[in-house]
Design a protein around this motif. Structure first.
Motif, short mmCIF file in Angstrom:
data_model
loop_
_atom_site.label_atom_id
_atom_site.label_comp_id
_atom_site.label_asym_id
_atom_site.label_seq_id
_atom_site.Cartn_x
_atom_site.Cartn_y
_atom_site.Cartn_z
N ILE A 17 0.84 -1.20 0.00
CA ILE A 17 0.00 0.00 0.00
C ILE A 17 0.87 1.24 0.00
O ILE A 17 0.63 2.20 -0.74
CB ILE A 17 -0.97 -0.02 1.20
N ILE A 21 1.22 4.39 -2.82
CA ILE A 21 1.23 5.82 -2.53
C ILE A 21 2.49 6.47 -3.10
O ILE A 21 2.43 7.52 -3.75
CB ILE A 21 1.12 6.06 -1.01
N SER A 99 8.00 4.47 7.86
CA SER A 99 6.89 4.93 8.69
C SER A 99 7.38 5.20 10.11
O SER A 99 6.67 5.75 10.94
CB SER A 99 5.78 3.88 8.70
N ASN B 303 4.68 0.06 13.57
CA ASN B 303 3.55 -0.65 13.02
C ASN B 303 2.27 0.18 12.97
O ASN B 303 1.60 0.25 11.95
CB ASN B 303 3.34 -1.94 13.79
N GLY B 306 2.91 2.88 10.52
CA GLY B 306 2.89 2.40 9.14
C GLY B 306 1.51 2.46 8.54
O GLY B 306 1.31 3.01 7.44
N ASN B 310 -0.09 5.15 5.74
CA ASN B 310 -0.76 4.74 4.52
C ASN B 310 -2.13 5.39 4.37
O ASN B 310 -2.50 5.87 3.29
CB ASN B 310 -0.91 3.22 4.47
N GLY B 338 -6.76 -0.15 -0.51
CA GLY B 338 -5.63 0.07 0.41
C GLY B 338 -6.08 0.69 1.71
O GLY B 338 -5.58 0.35 2.79
N ILE B 341 -7.52 -2.05 3.77
CA ILE B 341 -6.48 -2.97 4.27
C ILE B 341 -5.69 -2.32 5.41
O ILE B 341 -5.43 -2.94 6.46
CB ILE B 341 -5.54 -3.41 3.13
N SER B 342 -5.37 -1.03 5.21
CA SER B 342 -4.61 -0.32 6.24
C SER B 342 -5.38 -0.24 7.55
O SER B 342 -4.82 -0.41 8.64
CB SER B 342 -4.26 1.09 5.78
N LYS B 345 -5.29 -3.61 9.22
CA LYS B 345 -3.97 -3.83 9.81
C LYS B 345 -3.84 -3.09 11.13
O LYS B 345 -3.32 -3.62 12.12
CB LYS B 345 -2.87 -3.35 8.85
#
Lengths: 146, 517
Positions: A17, A21, A99, B303, B306, B310, B338, B341-342, B345
């Motif tokens: 993902i 981007i 990130s 995490n 992340g 996104n 996306g 999904i993000s 997650k």
């Protein structure tokens, strides 16, 4: 065909993902053909090595994620080290793209002489635009699509 | 009367003979005197009324009592006596002479007595000398014995003092044999009597690992004569409790003993050690909590960030797409996917965080039936197991119950078996072997597979890290090994991991029986 004046952009990141981007951001103003994205670090390392050895390559811009399975960003840099050392005349720019907001990652990036900068995800249009103008590596302004 | 003098005048010169009668009325009647010159040159037989007159004033004062006792006894019993006496000779010197006197009861009640005084009895004198020597020796012996008794007394006294000291003390020879142990030492070993130790050497009581150290120190103590200290000796007392001691040893020379001894005083440091251990537990606990916090911040910075990054990125481009008024494109579709999904997650990271943080709470220990647990876990994988060829082997013949926190044990075994399934080889039968063995102190559970294996040398630093993954061809979050490690830590267990690339992986973990909470 890729001319000698064009820079290759390589992204090594396992997050699909995030790659979408990054790709969207870069291809907004840059030739999609020059954009290469690798989810597996090892495949990315191979592509980098190839690009460095390729006589036609004028320059490479690498966006490297830090947190990846099998091999993290720092380990990728270790692997690239001999190629970077032997090809100092190449225009190779390496940017960490992570990130992570962990300050230790940023310090580590600043201390590495092969790393030109650190970007926090997501990569923004302005970030990339600034990068292009600051480094002034893009000689052919026609390449700008925006 | 005259004739009898003449008759016996042929006698040897060194024998004086005197015969006389004591009448019932006590009157003496001298019959014969031969060789009176033995005692005196001027002898007037008319002035001599009895044998007593003859020798009176000539007997050594120390011998008078002896003579009179013998005389009286002889008068009563009618038996002769034979004495050695010191008598003044004609040179006016005391000389040992032998006096033999024989009484004879006559019919009229009178007593006839014959006395023989034999001069210069060297044999007897020699005997006496010998006796004197023996007397002196025995006197010395007696003195020595008294001294010995004194020493023993003093030894008894200092041992009483040592018994009163509330620290284990012992005396030993250079070879380690006990010579003495005090009451506290006996108590420590649960014995009542010092005799239980006298046949033993200190090496019989000391753990083997200390033997060479003790030998060296003893040698040093004996050679230098200076006290030596040794620290943190470990002994189990009679209740099998481990106790720690510092020991100070000094050279000790006991009176009347040739061989040098070693006097050792044991100073208990168990409480100090226990306090140290307790402190270490606190430190470990704090370090673990600190590590957990670091993990937490790692998860937040990598995490959670992340997924959030996104979502932000996608939102930004969706706005741009919107601004340029482009129709819904392929990119747009992927962006929207996306986003979903993000978000998912993000949710799963939050759930994992909850799992990790929840595992810190105290949970009860129980007896877990290992076979049932294993079957439960296998059942959870039944869908996966249909995909390939699997062969499960188990051996729980040695263990029925494992005392542990059930949910942890379940999670550990689940993760291990899950890993074995996930990282199987692409070809051939996947063999997974689960065994449990136990001894008095611990239970060891092993999960062994013939999977793709792992390069331990390369990955050792990150093997048990949070969200660390080593294979990209298999989906996973990199949580399994982290959970196994943190749960084993809470259970106080230890583990061992062996793995060879292309051959397989063996994970063993050991749970100790004494840590039941």
């Amino acid at each position: 065909m890729i001319s000698r004046d064009e820079y290759k952009i390589i992204v090594i990141d396992d997050d699909q993902i995030s790659n979408l981007i990054t790709e969207t951001c870069i291809t907004q103003m840059y030739n999609r053909k020059l954009f290469h994205c690798y989810e597996h670090p090892l495949a990315g390392v191979k592509a980098m090595e190839q690009a460095i050895l390729d006589e036609d390559t004028r320059g490479i811009m690498l966006f490297l994620d830090i947190n990846m399975p099998e091999m993290n960003g720092w380990q990728v840099l270790e692997r690239l080290m001999p190629f970077l050392k032997n090809n100092m005349d190449h225009h190779i720019r390496i940017y960490m793209l992570s990130s992570s907001i962990d300050i230790t990652d940023k310090i580590k990036a600043a201390q590495n002489k092969y790393v030109s900068g650190y970007f926090e995800k997501p990569l923004g249009l302005d970030d990339f635009k600034d990068l292009i103008f600051k480094t002034n590596f893009l000689m052919n302004k026609d390449m700008l699509q925006l | 009367m005259t004739t009898s003098f003449e008759i016996i005048s042929n006698l040897p010169q060194n024998v004086l003979i005197c015969q006389y009668i004591i009448h019932k009325n006590g009157v003496f009647n001298l019959l014969t005197v031969a060789n009176p010159q033995l005692l005196s040159n001027e002898f007037d037989k008319n002035s001599i009324k009895s044998f007593a007159d003859l020798i009176s004033g000539k007997i050594h004062p120390d011998d008078i009592a002896k003579l009179s006792a013998a005389y009286n006894e002889s008068n009563v019993t009618g038996k002769p006596f034979d004495l050695n006496l010191r008598i003044l000779n004609k040179e006016n010197n005391y000389e040992w002479m032998r006096l033999i006197s024989r009484p004879q009861l006559l019919k009229n009640g009178d007593i006839f007595r014959s006395c023989f005084l034999i001069e210069n009895n060297e044999a007897e004198a020699y005997k006496l000398k010998e006796k004197l020597l023996i007397d002196t020796l025995s006197e010395q012996n007696e003195k020595l014995e008294k001294a010995n008794i004194k020493i023993l007394k003093s030894r008894e006294n200092y041992r009483k003092i040592m018994d009163a000291i509330p620290k284990p003390i012992f005396l030993k020879c250079a070879n380690g044999q006990f010579v003495y142990v005090n009451t506290e030492f006996c108590k420590f070993h649960g014995k009542s009597d010092i005799n239980d130790f006298l046949e033993l050497s200190c090496y019989d009581l000391l753990p083997k690992k200390f033997h060479s150290q003790v030998r060296q120190q003893d040698q040093k103590t004996l050679e230098s004569g200076n006290p030596t200290w040794s620290y943190n000796f470990e002994f189990s007392d009679h209740t099998n409790k481990i106790r720690y001691f510092d020991i100070v040893k000094s050279l000790y020379q006991e009176a009347n003993e040739d061989q040098p001894l070693i006097l050792a005083v044991m100073i208990e440091t168990t409480q100090k050690r226990e306090a140290e251990i307790e402190r270490q537990v606190y430190i470990d606990d704090l370090l673990r909590q600190n590590r957990d916090l670091e993990q937490f911040s790692y998860i937040v910075s990598h995490n959670l960030r992340g997924s959030v990054a996104n979502i932000i990125g996608i939102a930004r481009y969706l706005q741009i797409q919107d601004a340029f008024n482009q129709p819904e494109s392929h990119t747009m579709r992927r962006m929207i996917d996306g986003l979903g999904i993000s978000a998912t997650k993000l949710d799963s990271v939050i759930k994992d965080l909850d799992l990790v943080l929840r595992s810190q709470k105290d949970l009860p220990y129980e007896d877990v039936a290992i076979n049932t647990l294993y079957l439960d876990i296998k059942f959870e994988f039944q869908e996966l197991l249909k995909m390939d060829e699997f062969q499960f082997k188990k051996d729980f013949s040695d263990v029925v119950y494992v005392r542990s926190i059930k949910s942890y044990l379940h999670s550990i075994l689940h993760n291990l078996i899950s890993n074995s399934i996930k990282f199987r080889k692409q070809t051939g039968v996947c063999v997974i072997e689960v065994t449990a063995k136990q001894d008095d102190t611990c239970v060891t559970i092993t999960v062994k597979d013939n999977g793709i294996g792992l390069d331990l040398e390369k990955n050792k630093d990150e093997l048990f890290g949070f969200y660390k993954r080593f294979h990209s061809h298999v989906p996973g979050k990199g949580l399994g090994m982290f959970m196994i490690k943190s749960q084993l830590e809470i259970l106080g267990g230890t583990y061992r991991l062996d793995s060879n690339v292309g051959i397989g992986t063996t994970f063993s973990f050991t749970l100790y029986k004494n840590t039941t909470n």
